[in-house]
Enzyme design. Structure first.
Site, short mmCIF file in Angstrom:
data_model
loop_
_atom_site.label_atom_id
_atom_site.label_comp_id
_atom_site.label_asym_id
_atom_site.label_seq_id
_atom_site.Cartn_x
_atom_site.Cartn_y
_atom_site.Cartn_z
N CYS A 74 17.16 37.02 -79.46
CA CYS A 74 17.69 36.60 -80.76
C CYS A 74 17.45 35.13 -81.09
O CYS A 74 16.80 34.78 -82.07
CB CYS A 74 19.19 36.90 -80.83
SG CYS A 74 19.60 38.63 -80.56
N HIS A 133 21.03 30.99 -83.82
CA HIS A 133 21.59 31.86 -82.80
C HIS A 133 23.09 32.03 -82.91
O HIS A 133 23.63 33.10 -82.66
CB HIS A 133 21.26 31.35 -81.39
CG HIS A 133 21.83 32.23 -80.32
ND1 HIS A 133 22.85 31.85 -79.48
CD2 HIS A 133 21.55 33.52 -79.99
CE1 HIS A 133 23.16 32.85 -78.67
NE2 HIS A 133 22.39 33.87 -78.95
#
Length: 489
Positions: A74, A133
């Protein structure tokens, strides 16, 4: 460098071929980032998944059939998106890379992200949810209280989030319908939940409400806006309201077409599904030496598909609001999945490989007044999104980036060519995707270190044919090495 600069100037000069709305007005952008969204949608030819809103967006916009992320995790993938740069160190493969290289730096002439670039060029920028993030854009650990420090200190005019009953962004990210979360329950949880709740019973529903309310405010703003909405699902845990589970007959959900470990591959190229198995109350613990049963596979896929349908409905609500406010004639809509996900494919559950399942993700772009009807099959990378959006907004990028604008595809709907390539990085390896082949090189001792897959004959990447086709490997290896940006030198 001169050629790339001239090409960028040419691309910017051709943006008028794609109409972005009212003359002399810069287009607004609504950018929707979706966690772990692989190409399991109706518009990507999945006959089971219920995704009517995204299918409609794809039918009236640009559906990218071969979009590949640069890093299959991610935070690192989002860093590539935001900066337009491929990874150059092993630190760039970690979820915390943005915190390390952007969060604590002074502002310079080079913008920290493309959002910062838009802000410097007259855009009002708003972030809701997970864009970099962090789940809410602030720096703190999973079990800590939120700080006041932004992960991206210079990109946002507004950074907002509603954690609801979960109280923090990270709690909400791993949240269950009763207000508990993976951390508070010490991982003694299932990796899925059928919630007897409304859309706002999970935090993505609250995020969507915030986005709709903010659109109403932005409608009154005289400046063009960039609104980014980060939706969590279908990231683990696979939690969604019951009504989205009820869209599916579990017995009709197929298991993967490629459930086995590929032939002629070292297990080090794969993994033992640690992220999934970190949810301790899962009925099974799939691994490379123990595949999930067909029943558990269907159960997990049912949960993942329910999350997709939930997300699809929320995105549809945002799109409906854009239209209701009359913003659709001058607003670019982007839906981007930050990477793919193995759903039992190659005996893996999760991302974190450099196989097709983890690298291919959703990308749909709707440009106002475009006449797109055919999907785009050319290969594009996540880093290419930055310069493409700048070109669409007539914003010049003066600093060097790795991404190259694909606005020519929006203008001409070009088909794939042998020159189209995408680079991806993880597990001490680099993977090159061409129109026909995937060539992967691992920088490790465990053999084989070279993998080759022919997507004309083996689109499931089930047989590594590198040893049988040294000529193809030798031809493609110099192209792969061009993508070695210092990561493995």
């Amino acid at each position: 460098m001169l050629i790339k600069t001239l090409l960028r100037l040419f691309i910017i000069s051709t943006t008028t071929l794609v109409s972005c709305g009212k003359q002399n007005e810069k287009p607004n952008i609504v950018f929707i980032a979706v966690d772990d969204l692989r190409t399991d949608l109706g518009c990507y030819n999945n006959p089971v998944v219920q995704s009517p809103n995204l299918d409609k967006l794809a039918a009236t916009g640009f559906l990218f059939k071969n979009h590949f992320v640069n890093v299959p995790t991610c935070g690192a993938s989002r860093h590539c998106l935001l900066t337009g740069m491929r990874p150059t160190t092993k630190a760039h493969l970690g979820n915390d890379i943005t915190q390390h290289v952007l969060s604590n730096q002074p502002e310079t002439d080079i913008p920290e992200t493309f959002i910062h670039q838009l802000k410097r060029n007259g855009y009002h920028t708003v972030g809701i949810g997970k864009i970099s993030h962090s789940a809410d854009g602030l720096l703190y650990g999973y079990t800590e209280q939120p700080s006041n420090k932004r992960e991206l200190p210079y990109s946002w005019d507004e950074l907002i989030f509603n954690p609801g009953k979960w109280r923090t962004g990270w709690n909400a990210f791993f949240g269950y319908a009763n207000g508990e979360n993976r951390q508070s329950l010490n991982r003694q949880v299932k990796p899925y939940e059928k919630g007897k709740v409304s859309d706002t019973g999970y935090v993505d529903g609250l995020t969507t409400q915030l986005a709709i309310d903010k659109l109403k405010e932005l409608k009154k703003n005289t400046k063009p806006f960039f609104l980014s909405v980060g939706l969590f699902k279908p990231h683990l845990p696979f939690t969604a309201p019951e009504k989205y589970w009820d869209l599916y007959n579990r017995d009709a959900i197929p298991i993967t077409d490629n459930p086995a470990i590929p032939q002629n591959v070292n297990p080090q190229s794969l993994h033992n599904s640690h992220e999934l198995n970190g949810y301790k109350l899962g009925e099974e613990k799939p691994a490379l030496n123990q595949p999930a049963s067909d029943g558990y596979t269907k159960q997990l896929k049912h949960a993942y598909y329910a999350c997709i349908s939930y997300t699809d409905h929320l995105i549809g609500s945002i799109i409906d609001e854009i239209k209701a406010l009359g913003l659709d004639d001058n607003t670019i809509i982007v839906v981007w999945g930050d990477h793919g996900w193995h759903l039992g494919d190659q005996q893996v559950w999760g991302k974190h490989t450099i196989f097709e399942n983890a690298l291919k993700s959703t990308l749909i772009i709707k440009v106002p007044n475009s006449k797109q009807t055919k999907p785009i099959t050319s290969i594009v990378e996540t880093v290419d999104i930055y310069p493409t959006l700048m070109a669409l907004c007539n914003v010049d990028t003066k600093h060097p980036i790795d991404g190259e604008s694909f606005i020519n595809l929006l203008n001409n709907n070009n088909s794939s060519s042998q020159d189209d390539v995408a680079y991806s990085y993880f597990k001490n390896g680099i993977s090159l995707r061409t129109e026909r082949y995937r060539l992967t090189k691992y920088f490790r001792k465990a053999e084989p270190t070279i993998e080759l897959y022919d997507h004309d004959t083996d689109p499931l990447e089930s047989i590594n044919i590198a040893s049988k086709h040294p000529g193809i490997v030798n031809k493609l290896m110099p192209v792969l090495e061009k993508g070695n940006t210092g990561l493995y030198k």
